[in-house]
Motif scaffolding. Sequence first.
Motif, PDB file in Angstrom:
ATOM      1  N   TYR A  69      -6.762  81.458  16.751  1.00  0.00           N
ATOM      2  CA  TYR A  69      -8.184  81.662  16.452  1.00  0.00           C
ATOM      3  C   TYR A  69      -8.527  83.152  16.523  1.00  0.00           C
ATOM      4  CZ  TYR A  69     -13.284  81.488  16.991  1.00  0.00           C
ATOM      5  OH  TYR A  69     -14.630  81.686  16.844  1.00  0.00           O
ATOM      6  N   THR A  70      -8.005  83.839  17.533  1.00  0.00           N
ATOM      7  CA  THR A  70      -8.251  85.274  17.684  1.00  0.00           C
ATOM      8  C   THR A  70      -7.649  86.051  16.524  1.00  0.00           C
ATOM      9  OG1 THR A  70      -8.203  84.999  20.086  1.00  0.00           O
ATOM     10  CG2 THR A  70      -8.012  87.241  19.247  1.00  0.00           C
ATOM     11  N   VAL A  71      -6.459  85.655  16.084  1.00  0.00           N
ATOM     12  CA  VAL A  71      -5.829  86.308  14.936  1.00  0.00           C
ATOM     13  C   VAL A  71      -6.702  86.126  13.688  1.00  0.00           C
ATOM     14  CG1 VAL A  71      -3.857  86.252  13.353  1.00  0.00           C
ATOM     15  CG2 VAL A  71      -3.478  86.115  15.819  1.00  0.00           C
ATOM     16  N   ALA A  72      -7.280  84.944  13.506  1.00  0.00           N
ATOM     17  CA  ALA A  72      -8.137  84.675  12.348  1.00  0.00           C
ATOM     18  C   ALA A  72      -9.355  85.595  12.348  1.00  0.00           C
ATOM     19  CB  ALA A  72      -8.576  83.216  12.342  1.00  0.00           C
ATOM     20  N   PHE A 284     -18.602  84.754  20.437  1.00  0.00           N
ATOM     21  CA  PHE A 284     -18.217  83.918  21.573  1.00  0.00           C
ATOM     22  C   PHE A 284     -19.384  83.386  22.403  1.00  0.00           C
ATOM     23  CE2 PHE A 284     -14.314  86.201  20.630  1.00  0.00           C
ATOM     24  CZ  PHE A 284     -13.347  85.217  20.768  1.00  0.00           C
ATOM     25  N   GLU A 285     -20.613  83.814  22.103  1.00  0.00           N
ATOM     26  CA  GLU A 285     -21.734  83.324  22.910  1.00  0.00           C
ATOM     27  C   GLU A 285     -21.838  81.799  22.896  1.00  0.00           C
ATOM     28  OE1 GLU A 285     -26.222  82.702  23.754  1.00  0.00           O
ATOM     29  OE2 GLU A 285     -24.919  82.024  22.136  1.00  0.00           O
ATOM     30  N   ASN A 399     -16.908  98.205  14.024  1.00  0.00           N
ATOM     31  CA  ASN A 399     -16.042  97.089  13.646  1.00  0.00           C
ATOM     32  C   ASN A 399     -14.697  97.133  14.353  1.00  0.00           C
ATOM     33  OD1 ASN A 399     -17.849  95.774  11.839  1.00  0.00           O
ATOM     34  ND2 ASN A 399     -17.416  97.320  10.293  1.00  0.00           N
ATOM     35  N   SER A 400     -14.223  98.345  14.691  1.00  0.00           N
ATOM     36  CA  SER A 400     -13.010  98.452  15.511  1.00  0.00           C
ATOM     37  C   SER A 400     -13.266  97.856  16.885  1.00  0.00           C
ATOM     38  CB  SER A 400     -12.597  99.919  15.635  1.00  0.00           C
ATOM     39  OG  SER A 400     -12.281 100.461  14.367  1.00  0.00           O
ATOM     40  N   GLY A 401     -14.478  98.076  17.392  1.00  0.00           N
ATOM     41  CA  GLY A 401     -14.863  97.427  18.646  1.00  0.00           C
ATOM     42  C   GLY A 401     -14.873  95.923  18.515  1.00  0.00           C
ATOM     43  N   GLY A 402     -15.216  95.440  17.312  1.00  0.00           N
ATOM     44  CA  GLY A 402     -15.188  93.996  17.071  1.00  0.00           C
ATOM     45  C   GLY A 402     -13.793  93.424  17.201  1.00  0.00           C
ATOM     46  N   ILE A 403     -12.790  94.170  16.720  1.00  0.00           N
ATOM     47  CA  ILE A 403     -11.400  93.723  16.863  1.00  0.00           C
ATOM     48  C   ILE A 403     -11.043  93.607  18.339  1.00  0.00           C
ATOM     49  CG2 ILE A 403      -8.990  94.372  16.515  1.00  0.00           C
ATOM     50  CD1 ILE A 403      -9.741  95.589  13.869  1.00  0.00           C
ATOM     51  N   LEU A 404     -11.412  94.637  19.119  1.00  0.00           N
ATOM     52  CA  LEU A 404     -11.120  94.602  20.549  1.00  0.00           C
ATOM     53  C   LEU A 404     -11.808  93.413  21.215  1.00  0.00           C
ATOM     54  CD1 LEU A 404      -9.963  95.816  23.137  1.00  0.00           C
ATOM     55  CD2 LEU A 404     -11.954  97.334  23.235  1.00  0.00           C
ATOM     56  N   ALA A 405     -13.053  93.148  20.815  1.00  0.00           N
ATOM     57  CA  ALA A 405     -13.816  92.044  21.416  1.00  0.00           C
ATOM     58  C   ALA A 405     -13.153  90.697  21.171  1.00  0.00           C
ATOM     59  CB  ALA A 405     -15.235  92.030  20.870  1.00  0.00           C
ATOM     60  N   THR A 406     -12.625  90.502  19.955  1.00  0.00           N
ATOM     61  CA  THR A 406     -12.007  89.211  19.655  1.00  0.00           C
ATOM     62  C   THR A 406     -10.793  88.950  20.547  1.00  0.00           C
ATOM     63  OG1 THR A 406     -10.617  90.163  17.906  1.00  0.00           O
ATOM     64  CG2 THR A 406     -12.765  89.293  17.253  1.00  0.00           C
TER      65      THR A 406
END
Length: 477
Positions: A69-72, A284-285, A399-406
């Motif tokens: 799911y995280t990879v997706a 994730f909320e 958006n790079s922060g979004g990758i880290l968040a996932t």
Amino acid sequence: MDALEKHDQDDLPEQDCASLEGVVWKKLDRWVLPMCTALYFCAFFDRSNIGNARVAGMQTALNISNYQYTVALTVTYVPYIAMDLPSNLILKRVGPHLMLPAMATLWGIVATMQGLVTSYAGLLLCRFFLGLAEGGLFPGLALYVSSFYPREKLQIRIATYFASASLTGAFSGLLAAAITDMGGIGGKPGWAWIFILEGLFTIVFGIFSFFLLPRSPGTAHFLSSEERHYVVSKIKCSRAISDDDRNDDFVWMEVLRAIRSPQVLMLCVVTFFGGTLLFGLAFFEPTIVAGLGYTGNRAQLMSVPPFVLAFLASIISAFVSDRYSCRGLTAIFFAIWCIIGFSMFYAASTSPHVQYASLFFSVPGAYAGAPAAITWMANNSAPHIRRASSIAFAFVASNSGGILATWLLGSLSPAPNYTAATITFIAMAIGQVVVSSLNLFYLSRKNHAKAEARLSVTKHDERQDLGDRSAWFVYSL
């Protein structure tokens, strides 16, 4: 240059200016702002509704692990980030009235296709093309809106369409709860209908927006010739656009000047931290709420109230920020909200009620702080290509922060307490306060130096390509 843009605002009598001031911005707010808000709303909906689909049973139906799911989610961001800068650089040449609706129509088609997937490979393919089609919309909208309004009127407009992201969080929960009950219709499960119906809406709206979105203030069909003249002159007067269109022509040097600007680099750090917090909560909320003991449709519905508060906080703070020109203080204020919220979540690991209450600080903090940071970036970059590049760099960072968040909330930090992720979020919120304060101090010093320079240099003595480095360009604080 269009003939109407050659006029100067001083050509208009003072009484006419006062009359136009009360009319033109309301017209733009009625025509431009709703379209941008709806486009942003659709984009955020179609990118983040996978969280609601997960709660509704997608992960189980496709038999995918948390890691998969995280990879997706990550796959979405790779083309998304790659598109931010090039799309912003060509937006003006292609025409935002064509490019933005085309993006919406294309990603709507891909978003709808997610409801038809039957395998993990199909999901990955859809997420990749969703990022490719949607990439560039967020920075494109920020650049587009900044070309319609003077700098001092910008944050409330950016906050209006940014706030639709928090409404997305609210409505996605409500809609998901209703749409999930459609499970079985057409042989499709409820989670598939979430993708299909919301994607179809985006397609219809994308086609519709081709006919309504204006290219620029100077060509807006809903403004009279006099009103167009007034808007363009006001925007030029605030240095939101250049006096001479030739200064807005594309040159690579302006892209380099953008990335070398200290205020751009500092705000990229701020938006990286902010993007990590915002996208972590966006994706994730609903899962976090479900982990607190709420299940099914109740989990969807309980995810709504924090986003409603985030919407209100965004709008109210933007009014204050525009009125008192306090971009930096607004960003710092909401970063402190994030510190409070994530600290509560971390400290109350055995109290689901307190952890739920913490979302009323962290969600508004992340969502209301974002418009301030993006407006601060747009306000302090000129001419056009430098501003386009600066805004794009901010979204690349976000958006790079979004990758880290996932990954933080997906695989690196286990549910339900997400301890490592929460500690990281607290550190990032503190980082936002520190770097925003440094940027505020730097810009204040630069404004002081410019004020002294204006005493000894005339405007005609300066080079025409200085942009925001001109002594007559006052940085927004």
